[in-house]
Write an enzyme that holds these catalytic residues in place. Structure first.
Site, PDB file in Angstrom:
ATOM      1  N   ASN A 135       0.863  -1.185   0.000  1.00  0.00           N
ATOM      2  CA  ASN A 135       0.000   0.000   0.000  1.00  0.00           C
ATOM      3  C   ASN A 135       0.899   1.234   0.000  1.00  0.00           C
ATOM      4  O   ASN A 135       1.534   1.531   1.001  1.00  0.00           O
ATOM      5  CB  ASN A 135      -0.889  -0.047   1.255  1.00  0.00           C
ATOM      6  N   GLY A 158       3.119   2.399  10.731  1.00  0.00           N
ATOM      7  CA  GLY A 158       4.048   3.506  10.502  1.00  0.00           C
ATOM      8  C   GLY A 158       4.858   3.895  11.732  1.00  0.00           C
ATOM      9  O   GLY A 158       5.524   4.920  11.751  1.00  0.00           O
ATOM     10  N   GLU A 172      -4.660  -4.889  11.234  1.00  0.00           N
ATOM     11  CA  GLU A 172      -3.625  -3.856  11.321  1.00  0.00           C
ATOM     12  C   GLU A 172      -3.801  -3.067  12.615  1.00  0.00           C
ATOM     13  O   GLU A 172      -4.585  -2.103  12.655  1.00  0.00           O
ATOM     14  CB  GLU A 172      -3.742  -2.896  10.137  1.00  0.00           C
ATOM     15  N   GLU A 226      -6.351   4.727   8.405  1.00  0.00           N
ATOM     16  CA  GLU A 226      -6.197   6.151   8.072  1.00  0.00           C
ATOM     17  C   GLU A 226      -7.493   6.700   7.480  1.00  0.00           C
ATOM     18  O   GLU A 226      -7.822   7.875   7.675  1.00  0.00           O
ATOM     19  CB  GLU A 226      -5.007   6.343   7.116  1.00  0.00           C
ATOM     20  N   HIS A 283      -9.148   1.114   5.720  1.00  0.00           N
ATOM     21  CA  HIS A 283      -7.823   1.311   6.317  1.00  0.00           C
ATOM     22  C   HIS A 283      -7.963   2.269   7.502  1.00  0.00           C
ATOM     23  O   HIS A 283      -8.771   3.201   7.460  1.00  0.00           O
ATOM     24  CB  HIS A 283      -6.855   1.881   5.273  1.00  0.00           C
ATOM     25  N   SER A 292       4.065  -2.029  10.269  1.00  0.00           N
ATOM     26  CA  SER A 292       5.525  -2.075  10.366  1.00  0.00           C
ATOM     27  C   SER A 292       6.112  -3.442   9.992  1.00  0.00           C
ATOM     28  O   SER A 292       7.072  -3.893  10.606  1.00  0.00           O
ATOM     29  CB  SER A 292       5.991  -1.649  11.766  1.00  0.00           C
ATOM     30  N   LYS A 335       0.023   4.270  -0.121  1.00  0.00           N
ATOM     31  CA  LYS A 335      -0.605   5.457   0.477  1.00  0.00           C
ATOM     32  C   LYS A 335      -0.437   6.642  -0.490  1.00  0.00           C
ATOM     33  O   LYS A 335      -0.450   6.430  -1.704  1.00  0.00           O
ATOM     34  CB  LYS A 335      -0.031   5.718   1.869  1.00  0.00           C
TER      35      LYS A 335
HETATM   36  P1  PGA Z   1       3.341   0.374   7.631  1.00  0.00           P
HETATM   37  O1  PGA Z   1       1.839   0.560   7.091  1.00  0.00           O
HETATM   38  O2  PGA Z   1       3.856  -0.898   7.029  1.00  0.00           O
HETATM   39  O3  PGA Z   1       4.069   1.595   7.157  1.00  0.00           O
HETATM   40  O4  PGA Z   1       3.252   0.289   9.116  1.00  0.00           O
HETATM   41  C1  PGA Z   1       0.966  -0.525   6.988  1.00  0.00           C
HETATM   42  C2  PGA Z   1      -0.375  -0.075   6.472  1.00  0.00           C
HETATM   43  O5  PGA Z   1      -0.824   1.006   6.842  1.00  0.00           O
HETATM   44  O6  PGA Z   1      -1.034  -0.805   5.690  1.00  0.00           O
END
Ligand code: PGA
Length: 254
Positions: free
Chosen positions: A9, A176, A170, A100, A98, A216, A11
């Site tokens: 992803n 992140g 997640e 976010e 997601h 992560s 983003k």
């Molecule tokens: P990340 O993001 O690997 O940067 O932690 C994962 C995600 O948001 O799908």
């Protein structure tokens, strides 16, 4: 046997040229270095989906997807993108819910349930994200939070539709942040989610559903996470923005 899926992803990262370069590198590296069984999905910003799909068309291991879609089919919804439009760009997956999107754009379970329907109706595969915040984990309400996200987002589906859905666990506190859930923590939740699906549908439906872990995931923790019996791949953010780290994560899946 259920499908193993590693999805990257992006983003809101990479312009078109950078994105095309990254996809070419990933495609070439996978051809040269990976003989495993995982399906690999590139999930760029909407604007690049069509170009990514064209670029990967000759590599059967690679698929493309989108990060979100409208719950509507078409109409006066300025700025929105429908599942049908995504399908017309030869993509196969759409991330729904997601954290976010939930956190910054107010997307809630009922709305997400409609988006799941839109994705399935277009013949695409939804990747439905769920996960608790740090506060919810520390107050020990995470099981209840996850049960609500899963049941309100997915349990209106028929067994056939459920079978076509991918779930991504997640934990918000791991996205992140560089803080990955331990393999034991992730496995506990994946088994819990599979148990919810078995209770609502049946054991064979639950055993067929791909449940990815996200938060992560890096080349150096992927193999351990993938060794857990209920972790069927990863939804990768930061480490998907670089070909070497992303391909090394894929290679961690046998
Ligand atoms: P990340 O993001 O690997 O940067 O932690 C994962 C995600 O948001 O799908």
């Amino acid at each position: 046997m259920r499908k193993k899926i590693i999805a990257g992803n992006w983003k809101m990262n990479k312009d078109l040229e950078e994105g095309m370069g990254l996809v070419s590198e990933i495609s070439n590296m996978l051809r040269d270095e990976y003989q495993g069984s995982a399906e690999v999905v590139i999930i760029p910003p909407f604007l690049h989906v069509n170009a990514v799909s064209k670029l990967i068309a000759d590599n059967p291991r690679l698929k493309s997807g989108a990060q979100n879609c409208s719950n509507h089919k078409s109409g006066a919804y300025t700025g929105e993108i429908s599942a049908g439009m995504i399908k017309s760009c030869a993509a196969t997956y759409v991330i729904i819910g997601h954290s976010e999107r939930r956190q910054y754009f107010g997307e809630h379970n009922q709305w997400l349930a409609q988006k799941i329907d839109a994705v399935l109706e277009a013949g695409l595969t939804p990747i439905y994200c769920c996960g608790e915040t740090l506060e919810e984990r520390e107050s020990n309400t995470h099981f209840a939070v996850l049960e609500k996200q899963i049941s309100e987002g997915l349990f209106h589906l028929s067994p056939e539709q459920m079978m076509k859905t991918v779930v991504a666990y997640e934990p918000v506190w791991a996205i992140g942040t560089g803080k990955t859930a331990s393999t034991a923590q992730a496995q506990e939740i994946h088994a819990f989610i599979r148990g919810l699906i078995a209770a609502k549908y049946d054991a064979s439906t639950a055993s067929e559903i791909t449940i990815q872990y996200g938060g992560s995931v890096k080349a150096d923790n992927a193999a351990e996470l993938f060794s857990a019996p209920d972790i069927d791949g990863a939804l990768v953010g930061g480490a998907a923005l670089q070909s070497r780290s992303f391909v090394d994560i894929v290679k961690a899946m046998a």
